[in-house]
Structure formats: structure tokens, C-alpha cells
Design an enzyme around this catalytic site. Structure first.
Site, PDB file in Angstrom:
ATOM      1  CG  ASP A  30      -1.876  -1.083   1.263  1.00  0.00           C
ATOM      2  OD1 ASP A  30      -1.885  -1.861   0.284  1.00  0.00           O
ATOM      3  OD2 ASP A  30      -2.638  -1.183   2.246  1.00  0.00           O
ATOM      4  CE1 TYR A  33      -2.522   2.091  -6.867  1.00  0.00           C
ATOM      5  CE2 TYR A  33      -3.133   3.710  -5.206  1.00  0.00           C
ATOM      6  CZ  TYR A  33      -3.338   3.113  -6.437  1.00  0.00           C
ATOM      7  OH  TYR A  33      -4.351   3.565  -7.245  1.00  0.00           O
ATOM      8  CG  ASP A  34      -0.747   5.047   0.034  1.00  0.00           C
ATOM      9  OD1 ASP A  34      -1.651   4.755  -0.773  1.00  0.00           O
ATOM     10  OD2 ASP A  34      -0.788   4.783   1.254  1.00  0.00           O
ATOM     11  CG  LEU A  80     -31.974 -14.169 -13.856  1.00  0.00           C
ATOM     12  CD1 LEU A  80     -30.877 -14.476 -12.852  1.00  0.00           C
ATOM     13  CD2 LEU A  80     -31.737 -14.931 -15.162  1.00  0.00           C
ATOM     14  CE  LYS A 110     -30.908 -14.332  -8.837  1.00  0.00           C
ATOM     15  NZ  LYS A 110     -30.958 -13.236  -7.883  1.00  0.00           N
ATOM     16  NE  ARG A 131     -33.638  -5.683 -13.268  1.00  0.00           N
ATOM     17  CZ  ARG A 131     -34.946  -5.561 -13.339  1.00  0.00           C
ATOM     18  NH1 ARG A 131     -35.571  -4.627 -12.664  1.00  0.00           N
ATOM     19  NH2 ARG A 131     -35.644  -6.384 -14.108  1.00  0.00           N
ATOM     20  CE  LYS A 304     -33.090 -16.778  -5.195  1.00  0.00           C
ATOM     21  NZ  LYS A 304     -34.311 -15.978  -5.217  1.00  0.00           N
ATOM     22  CB  CYS A 414     -24.908  -5.395  35.713  1.00  0.00           C
ATOM     23  SG  CYS A 414     -24.760  -5.911  37.429  1.00  0.00           S
TER      24      CYS A 414
HETATM   25  S1  IVH Z   1     -28.459 -12.539 -15.434  1.00  0.00           S
HETATM   26  C1  IVH Z   1     -30.468 -11.791 -18.843  1.00  0.00           C
HETATM   27  N1  IVH Z   1     -26.647 -13.428 -13.771  1.00  0.00           N
HETATM   28  O1  IVH Z   1     -30.328 -11.253 -10.242  1.00  0.00           O
HETATM   29  C2  IVH Z   1     -30.596 -12.170 -17.438  1.00  0.00           C
HETATM   30  N2  IVH Z   1     -28.284 -11.947 -12.930  1.00  0.00           N
HETATM   31  O2  IVH Z   1     -33.069 -12.056 -10.207  1.00  0.00           O
HETATM   32  C3  IVH Z   1     -30.389 -11.053 -16.541  1.00  0.00           C
HETATM   33  N3  IVH Z   1     -28.012 -11.392 -10.582  1.00  0.00           N
HETATM   34  O3  IVH Z   1     -31.458  -8.408 -11.928  1.00  0.00           O
HETATM   35  C4  IVH Z   1     -29.749 -11.372 -15.270  1.00  0.00           C
HETATM   36  N4  IVH Z   1     -26.202 -12.583 -10.237  1.00  0.00           N
HETATM   37  O4  IVH Z   1     -29.268  -8.209 -10.628  1.00  0.00           O
HETATM   38  C5  IVH Z   1     -27.739 -12.659 -13.923  1.00  0.00           C
HETATM   39  N5  IVH Z   1     -24.944 -14.263 -12.437  1.00  0.00           N
HETATM   40  C6  IVH Z   1     -26.031 -13.497 -12.577  1.00  0.00           C
HETATM   41  C7  IVH Z   1     -26.572 -12.744 -11.520  1.00  0.00           C
HETATM   42  C8  IVH Z   1     -27.718 -11.983 -11.734  1.00  0.00           C
HETATM   43  C9  IVH Z   1     -27.087 -11.764  -9.705  1.00  0.00           C
HETATM   44  C10 IVH Z   1     -29.158 -10.503 -10.271  1.00  0.00           C
HETATM   45  C11 IVH Z   1     -29.371  -9.418 -11.302  1.00  0.00           C
HETATM   46  C12 IVH Z   1     -30.789  -9.617 -11.787  1.00  0.00           C
HETATM   47  C13 IVH Z   1     -31.387 -10.445 -10.698  1.00  0.00           C
HETATM   48  C14 IVH Z   1     -32.521 -11.290 -11.230  1.00  0.00           C
END
Ligand code: IVH
Length: 649
Positions: A30, A33-34, A80, A110, A131, A304, A414
């Protein structure tokens, strides 16, 4: 610095930052870098017209917006479809195979955060948009620029939208919440909320301080030619974005399932929170054929993970009294299975949290369990109330000894040193692993010893005899003898364990080691000045230590005589030399490791400290000395090169 040096320095800094923030593979310290960063800042101050757009100084978050403007995405951001179990996955696969039998699947995590669209034109990041409703989001470019894992420029010059999730790593989340707890601010419920909240700050310096991380998962508008998603994503990662911790191309459900199981298994060990695995058709041509429903692509599904959040009911709020007397409320909830563990208790942190969340007895709440951390209530379902819920009254008396509590606002304490909860917990702490590590002093035994009147403080433990123990209920010969042996074995421990076991407020394991090393048995005679000159020990800690010594000097001496801890090996008194009794700070790269040079100086009777202050006598520097050098110069501290130091010895 000449112009070309400036250009090279910016390029270097960006390379270092990429290694640090994207590749998790730091190239330099660091400090180094600094130093370079400050040179770049100095050049830019003198030549404001020459500032490069990808200079790291352009990430500095000092822009305050009045509000965010709306901004359209170039192409829609989709949602999704979810699959919650193997059945759901199978159904999705059947649907997908009907559209195209010959597809393979790209699997990636995800991420649980907030989605973000980055628009690059001519190789420059021009906009960052949340989004929103999928078509229109909010323009948050200034905040986005503070995220170090987002490159400001890329080596691709057509217009491209790079989509991904902004997350807060779990450790950072805990750090932020600890700080908020300390400042009496409302806690973030989970890393997702913290990430989303941090992204939409009007003051971008707040965003910058939150250490957000961007993880790409796809593209919108783009002119890329790849036939497969996995190649396209590799191309994106190579532009300077973070890769997922795990990804795979799978041919069938069995392969998908084994990747899923692996990811689920690894889930806790990842820096970021995941809530599932996303499965996407890997062939881009097939994706285009399959198209979209009104909401989601037909070519992707979110498989999920079992939820870590569940709804349950608050049955009771009980109070725990710790060894320091701090009273913490704990919610007893209707037992609920969360990902294989039955949860019955949830921490409430402190009384402010109860007030802030307005948690009432009988309330339906959402609880979160993740990792080893204690489950917590993240939300009250206020709309589920029927009027029978009971507001919780802040206690005024200790639930254990009934003495009056000291109300410090956030904390209730206490004050009674003889409160059984305080004594029992102090003894438990005294015997715990990072202290004297005494096996066999479980809470049941300690409570029995305390309530029998035999043990009122840790010192009494060492007056126990076989005869005395055998008179107690449930203490047979073997159990009693084991306990006496364990206590006997506590003798001769390392000295820092002894200090740590005293349970001095603000003095934990690390500080105990420092104190033990610096003063040995003499710590009881150390002055405040001596104490704060130790690395990592501040005013508050020093005061707490001194106050403890003032009140407990006799007990410390007595315990030390009983326990006979080992005194850390003291250095021999050094002969007269220019460093004896002086404080030195080391910086830069030298011919030996800093540890070795520190040792040399300490043998000469010098104290080596980590940071430069008015008290520093010498700064000893090697190559690439950084900010410590500048500070030492500005304070007029004597700065010696390594060879100059050696010449003096
Ligand atoms: S693909 C075309 N991939 O999950 C499909 N989404 O439940 C669009 N998300 O709005 C999403 N990890 O914010 C995709 N590996 C991943 C993801 C992901 C998290 C979120 C994303 C999306 C939401 C949908």
C-alpha cells in the site's frame, strides 16, 4: 516528473489496482502505491489540463449530487425466472430442451447485491445506471467511478453495456455495521441492502468509503462476435473485470447439479453473499432463437440456494449479562429450521436496535442466519400485527442480581462487581482458549462452584482442594481430580495469556502480546507514556489498562505468584549507542527484512514503532520510501538511509 513519467505512473497505478481489486493478487505494498499516487496528484495539480481520464485520482468521491436523473438503458435489463429445487430445475430444463435439444449451460454464482449497467463508448466509461424498472434507471456515474473493480477505460472501442452486480463483501459488511452500531446508527439488514444503499448516495465520498465490488454477469448492447457465452464472458473478464469465484460449462442436469452442490458447499467461504446459481444457455445463437417472455429470458434460470432468511415469531426477550456487565437483549423465537439448523435465538445487538426496529413480543419477524454468525432479526412484519403484540420495556435492574443498571444510552450496564453473571462469565473468560486455556471449566461447573460459595473470584479457584470439591453435589472423585489437574496445568503459561486472562476492557489478545513483549513482568509499573508508545495501543486502551492496574494491583501480584507465568525473554541491557532509548520507524525496501532490522535495533535498546509522530527520533528508510518519509521530513525527524544507520552502529 515529466509528462511521459506521469503517463507511465498512471498506467502503473492502474495495473497495480487491477491486481489488487480485480485479480486479488497485489503486486506492491500500500505504501508503495501511495507514494506513486501522490506523485501523480502533485503532477496533476501543476498540470490540470493534462489529467488523464483513467487516472486513479478521477475515482475520488467528492461529488455531491442534488438528486439522480433518470436514464434509459440502451437495451432492456431483464429479470430471471427462479427454480427453488431440483424439480423446478428439471421443469425448466425440459422447457428449454423443447426449444433446442443441443444446448449446453454456462453456470455461475447468483450474487446478492444491486444490479448495475455500465456503458462504455470509445473505450471509456461514460455512464453507470441502476437497474430501475429494467428500461429506465438512475444515472449514478460519479458513484460508480469510486468502485475500484470497475475500469474507467477498457481496450474495446465499440459501444458496449456491461451488466453486473454491485456487492459488499461479507467482512466489509460486518465492519460497516460494527461502526454503525458504535455510532448509534441503524444497522443494514444484509449485504444486499448495504450495497444498494451505498450505490445511491448523493455524496459520492460515502459510496467510496463503502468498498463496493462489481461482478459482471453479462452484456447488453454490444458488437461482440463470440458464439458462446463463456467465451464472451472471458472476453469481458479480460477487459479488466473480476471473474466469478466458480464457473463451469455443463452438458446435462447431472453436471449442473454437481456444480450447484459444490457452489452451495463453498457458499460460506466466499467473500460475497450468494443466493443461488444462475444457469444460462451457452450458445448465443440458441439464446437469440429462444428469446424472452415479457419479463425474463427463456434461456436462463436462477437455481436458488435454500433461503437463509425465514419468518418466525418473537416469543420472549431475555437479557444476558456479560463479564463487563454489559446487558445484551436476545430474542427467543419460535424454533425455525434455516438451511438445516434449528434457530431458537436471535441477537438484538442492543436496546437502541429494539427501539429502532420497534420489535414487540409476539411480532412476526424475518430472521437471517448466515455462516457462523448468530442469527439476527432483520425486519419486523408490521402489517402482520393484530394488536396483541406487547411493547418491550427497557430494563432498569440487572436481570441476574437486581442491582440498578447504568443506562449509557446504547448500552446498559450492571455495575455490581459481585453480580453472579459477571463473575461466572469472567471465570469462563479467564479459562477460555485465548486466555489460560483451562479445559474442563464449563459453565455448569463454574456456576456450581460460584453458587456453593467456594469460588467468588478467579483467585479462589486455586484454593480448591479435593476435600472441598467432594462436598459439592455432583462432584465425584474423578471429576474433582480432573478439575484440580486442569487448574494445576494452567501454571507456567505464556505471559500474554496471563495478561489477556485478566479481562481488562479494550485489551484483547493482540494488545496483551504487545504489552507482554514490551514490559514483561514490569507492565504493572509502566507509565502512560510507555504504554502509548507501543504499536497499536491508543489512549483509551492505555487508560483502561492503568485504571485496571490501579484497582487490581494486589490481585495481579497474587495471581501471578500462583500461576507462575513465563516471563518473556528480556533482551540484555544494550551498551551505550546512538539508538539506545530512542524510537525509530522503518520504511521502504532495505537489504534485510524489516523484521530483521527491527530486531537489530531492539537489541541496541531502541523502540521500533509503526508510525511516525513527534516522538519519533529516527526514520530509517530504504528504497521507495513513501508517505512515512514525507511525514518524518515535515516533522523534522532525523532521516537515515540504511547504510547511514549501519555506519552509526
Ligand atoms: S443474469 C439476462 N446473472 O439477479 C438475465 N443476474 O433475479 C439477466 N443477478 O437483476 C440477469 N447474479 O441483478 C444474472 N450471475 C447473474 C446474476 C444476476 C445476480 C441478479 C441481477 C438480476 C437479478 C434477477
Amino acid at each position: 516528473m515529466k509528462k511521459q513519467d506521469y503517463i507511465n505512473a498512471v498506467e502503473k497505478l492502474n495495473l497495480y489496482a487491477k491486481h489488487y481489486y480485480v485479480l486479488d493478487d497485489p503486486l506492491i505494498t500500500d505504501e508503495e502505491y501511495d507514494k506513486l499516487y501522490h506523485e501523480v496528484v502533485a503532477y496533476e495539480e501543476e498540470n490540470p489540463n493534462e489529467i488523464l481520464i483513467d487516472s486513479p485520482t478521477q475515482r475520488v468521491g467528492d461529488v455531491i449530487s442534488e438528486g439522480f436523473t433518470k436514464e434509459s438503458h440502451l437495451s432492456r435489463m431483464w429479470s430471471l425466472e427462479d427454480a427453488f429445487d431440483n424439480d423446478g430445475l428439471q421443469k425448466w430444463l425440459e422447457k428449454t430442451y423443447k426449444l433446442d435439444k443441443n444446448v449446453t449451460f454456462y453456470c455461475e454464482p447468483k450474487y446478492d447485491g444491486a444490479s448495475l449497467n455500465l456503458i462504455y463508448e470509445d473505450g471509456r466509461l461514460v455512464r453507470g445506471v441502476t437497474r430501475g424498472d429494467g428500461s429506465v434507471g438512475e444515472l449514478i456515474t460519479q458513484n460508480v467511478k469510486t468502485i475500484k473493480s470497475i475500469p474507467l477505460t477498457i481496450d474495446y472501442f465499440e459501444t458496449i453495456e456491461i451488466r453486473g452486480e454491485v456487492v459488499i463483501f461479507k467482512e466489509e459488511f460486518e465492519r460497516i455495521n460494527q461502526a454503525r452500531l458504535k455510532n448509534g446508527e441503524a444497522l443494514f439488514a444484509n449485504p444486499r441492502n448495504a450495497a444498494a444503499g451505498s450505490l445511491r448516495q448523493l455524496d459520492s465520498s460515502v459510496t467510496a468509503a463503502r468498498n463496493l465490488v462489481f461482478l459482471p454477469y453479462g452484456v447488453g448492447v454490444n458488437g461482440l462476435f463470440h458464439k458462446n457465452l463463456h467465451d464472451k464472458m472471458n472476453f469481458i473478464y479480460n477487459l479488466g473485470f473480476r471473474k466469478p469465484p466458480e464457473r463451469a460449462v455443463c452438458k446435462n442436469i447431472d453436471e449442473i447439479d454437481s456444480v450447484y452442490k459444490q457452489m452451495l458447499h463453498d457458499r460460506e467461504s466466499y467473500s460475497m453473499a450468494l443466493d443461488g446459481m444462475v444457469i444460462k444457455v451457452d450458445e448465443i445463437a440458441s439464446q437469440i432463437d429462444m428469446g424472452y417472455t415479457v419479463k425474463v429470458p427463456r434461456w436462463a434460470v436462477a437455481y436458488k440456494f435454500p433461503a437463509l432468511e425465514k419468518i418466525t415469531t418473537v416469543k420472549e426477550i431475555v437479557l444476558q449479562v456479560g463479564r463487563t456487565g454489559a446487558v445484551t437483549p436476545v430474542a427467543i423465537v419460535e424454533p425455525t429450521d434455516i438451511d438445516g439448523v434449528v434457530v431458537e435465538r436471535a441477537t438484538l445487538h442492543n436496546f437502541d436496535e429494539i427501539d429502532r426496529k420497534d420489535i414487540r413480543l409476539g411480532d412476526k419477524v424475518i430472521i437471517l442466519r448466515s455462516g457462523d454468525v448468530i442469527p439476527k432479526i432483520i425486519k419486523v412484519l408490521v402489517h402482520e400485527r393484530d394488536g396483541s403484540e406487547i411493547k418491550y420495556a427497557r430494563p432498569t435492574r440487572c436481570p441476574v442480581c437486581a442491582s440498578e443498571l447504568l443506562d449509557e444510552g446504547v448500552l446498559l450496564k450492571c455495575q455490581n462487581l459481585e453480580c453472579s453473571a459477571r463473575v461466572v462469565n469472567s471465570i469462563m473468560y479467564f479459562a477460555s482458549k485465548p486466555c489460560l486455556n483451562i479445559d474442563g471449566l464449563g459453565v455448569k461447573i463454574v456456576e456450581a462452584l460460584f453458587h456453593s460459595g467456594l469460588v467468588k473470584s478467579v483467585v479462589d479457584l486455586f484454593d480448591l482442594t479435593l476435600e472441598k470439591l467432594l462436598e459439592l453435589d455432583g462432584f465425584k472423585e474423578k471429576k474433582s481430580q480432573n478439575l484440580l489437574n486442569a487448574l494445576q496445568n494452567a501454571r507456567g503459561s505464556e505471559y500474554w495469556r496471563f495478561i489477556n486472562a485478566l479481562g481488562i476492557e479494550h485489551i484483547g489478545e493482540v494488545a496483551s502480546k504487545t504489552i507482554s513483549e514490551a514490559f514483561g513482568f514490569g507492565f504493572v509499573n509502566a507509565t502512560k507514556e510507555d504504554i502509548v508508545s507501543c504499536d497499536g495501543i491508543g489512549e483509551e486502551m492505555a487508560e483502561s489498562l492503568l485504571e485496571f492496574i490501579r484497582v487490581n494491583a494486589q490481585t495481579i501480584i497474587k495471581l501471578q505468584a500462583i500461576l507462575e507465568p513465563l516471563e518473556p525473554v528480556k533482551r540484555e541491557e544494550a551498551k551505550e549507542n546512538p539508538f539506545k532509548g530512542k524510537t525509530a520507524v522503518l520504511t521502504g525496501t532495505m537489504s534485510q527484512s524489516r523484521g530483521e532490522i527491527k530486531e537489530t535495533l531492539e537489541n541496541l535498546g531502541a523502540k521500533v514503532s509503526g508510525s511516525v509522530s513527534k516522538k519519533t527520533d529516527f526514520l530509517i528508510y530504504g528504497e521507495d520510501a513513501g508517505s512515512k518519509y514525507d511525514k518524518a521530513m515535515s516533522l523534522g525527524v532525523v532521516c537515515l538511509r540504511e547504510d547511514e544507520m549501519r555506519a552509526k552502529i
